[in-house]
Design an enzyme around this catalytic site. Structure first.
Site, PDB file in Angstrom:
ATOM      1  N   SER A 241     -10.639   0.363   3.042  1.00  0.00           N
ATOM      2  CA  SER A 241      -9.581  -0.095   3.928  1.00  0.00           C
ATOM      3  C   SER A 241     -10.203  -0.764   5.149  1.00  0.00           C
ATOM      4  O   SER A 241     -10.958  -1.718   5.011  1.00  0.00           O
ATOM      5  CB  SER A 241      -8.661   1.080   4.301  1.00  0.00           C
ATOM      6  OG  SER A 241      -7.454   0.608   4.863  1.00  0.00           O
TER       7      SER A 241
ATOM      8  N   GLU B 194      -8.221  -5.414  -2.601  1.00  0.00           N
ATOM      9  CA  GLU B 194      -7.123  -4.460  -2.718  1.00  0.00           C
ATOM     10  C   GLU B 194      -6.326  -4.533  -1.432  1.00  0.00           C
ATOM     11  O   GLU B 194      -6.777  -5.085  -0.435  1.00  0.00           O
ATOM     12  CB  GLU B 194      -7.642  -3.039  -2.957  1.00  0.00           C
ATOM     13  CG  GLU B 194      -8.507  -2.480  -1.831  1.00  0.00           C
ATOM     14  CD  GLU B 194      -7.721  -1.849  -0.688  1.00  0.00           C
ATOM     15  OE1 GLU B 194      -6.594  -1.373  -0.922  1.00  0.00           O
ATOM     16  OE2 GLU B 194      -8.229  -1.848   0.447  1.00  0.00           O
TER      17      GLU B 194
ATOM     18  N   HIS C 132      -5.880   2.020  -2.190  1.00  0.00           N
ATOM     19  CA  HIS C 132      -5.309   3.183  -1.514  1.00  0.00           C
ATOM     20  C   HIS C 132      -4.659   4.104  -2.547  1.00  0.00           C
ATOM     21  O   HIS C 132      -3.445   4.306  -2.573  1.00  0.00           O
ATOM     22  CB  HIS C 132      -4.297   2.736  -0.472  1.00  0.00           C
ATOM     23  CG  HIS C 132      -4.903   2.045   0.709  1.00  0.00           C
ATOM     24  ND1 HIS C 132      -5.561   0.830   0.625  1.00  0.00           N
ATOM     25  CD2 HIS C 132      -4.954   2.402   2.020  1.00  0.00           C
ATOM     26  CE1 HIS C 132      -5.977   0.468   1.824  1.00  0.00           C
ATOM     27  NE2 HIS C 132      -5.622   1.404   2.686  1.00  0.00           N
TER      28      HIS C 132
END
Length: 341
Positions: free
Chosen positions: A142, A242, A311
């Protein structure tokens, strides 16, 4: 290094734009990289907070207990529980913990408590020379994408896209983490059947096989870094991405940003993981498949989506910067060598 006379010649011929577009901001030689020492049970993991705070102060102790349960010792950064608004301390404080963990000989690997936002803010305060001279594992995902990519770009150190302290640490996540960082796993078949019922399945965008250095992470974070000098040379790279909580039109916008910055035209392969809670904003929205067809398919490089990256509770750990082979039709990423020494 281009001399003044050469620069003026390019300027006069109108070739300076091309020259700058092909310039790598990396401060290490293109074909060199540094492997960190492998992580073994009993080693010490340094826990830091380079971005957001944890809303519940009790969570810090819970995460420390979990990491110890995995078989590791823990050293907590002195500023890890600081608070500056939504951030875990000032930019200099958060960067100081990262720098100190790399300089500390008693620390074997570094892992953030969580992601969120804030790593882009500490880039000017990171001591890349200390990191280069004290290579060790850095793992996260992230917002931690900023650190993974910039450290590889500036030092050549292989970093790792994988769990943070607050991750779920399922058996699948833990096994991948330990095997990759321990140098015991070199091939990922994506997706693994039955591992994630809610995850998108393998979807081939363009079949084929490719080889290149694996670079990527969170799309939102990478797009926010465009134009900075903290990004690596994208030539012959396999880009993996992502995201979470983004409407399809935002994903379209960010991929367009990568495209306009010359990233997509340089890659040799493309892998998209999971995009959790990424919904079409209306019935008139493009689908994510259409976005890939518009931006990725014309590149004519092997590409697929549905990887166990993102995630999600069950995630794989991937080395950033290491040369890998991919097979888009089968959904396979294979490391050409161990990512650790």
């Amino acid at each position: 290094m281009m001399n003044r006379k050469g620069f003026l010649r390019l300027l006069s011929t109108g070739s300076i734009g091309t020259a700058l577009a092909n310039t790598s901001f990396s401060s290490y030689e293109d074909n060199s990289f540094i492997k960190p020492k492998k992580l073994q049970e009993g080693d010490t993991i340094g826990l830091i907070s380079p971005g957001f705070i944890l809303p519940d102060p009790k969570k810090y102790d819970e995460i420390i207990k979990q990491v110890k349960k995995l078989g590791y010792k823990v050293k907590e950064g002195p500023n890890a529980r600081n608070k500056y608004g939504y951030l875990a301390g000032t930019d200099k404080e958060r960067a100081a913990d990262l720098n100190a963990m790399f300089a500390d000989d008693t620390v074997d690997a570094i892992m953030p408590f969580r992601g969120g936002w804030g790593c882009n803010r500490i880039l000017p305060f990171i001591d890349f020379e200390t990191i280069r001279n004290n290579p060790k594992i850095l793992v996260g995902y992230s917002d931690i994408t900023t650190l993974l990519v910039s450290i590889f770009a500036k030092t050549g150190l292989i970093t790792f896209h994988g769990p943070v302290g607050k991750s779920e640490w399922t058996d699948y996540t833990t096994q991948s983490f330990k095997q990759v960082l321990g140098g015991k796993l070199n091939q990922f078949h994506i997706p693994e059947k039955g591992v994630c019922e809610s995850c998108d399945e393998l979807a081939v965008i363009t079949p084929g096989q490719a080889t290149g250095k694996l670079i990527g992470g969170n799309l939102s974070v990478l797009s926010a870094m465009m134009g900075s000098d903290y990004l690596p040379d994208w030539n012959n790279s396999i880009l993996f991405l992502e995201d979470v909580g983004e409407d399809v039109y935002r994903l379209d916008r960010m991929l367009t940003q990568l495209k306009l910055n010359g990233v997509l035209e340089r890659i040799s392969g493309f892998v998209f993981g999971q995009c959790i809670s990424c919904e079409m904003s209306s019935d008139q929205s493009l689908t994510l498949k259409q976005v890939f067809d518009d931006h990725i398919k014309p590149l004519d490089v092997p590409a697929f989506s549905g990887a166990m990256i993102g995630h999600i509770d069950n995630m794989i750990t991937l080395p950033v910067g290491l040369s890998v082979q991919m097979n888009a039709k089968k959904g396979i990423i294979k490391l050409k060598e161990s990512a650790v020494r």
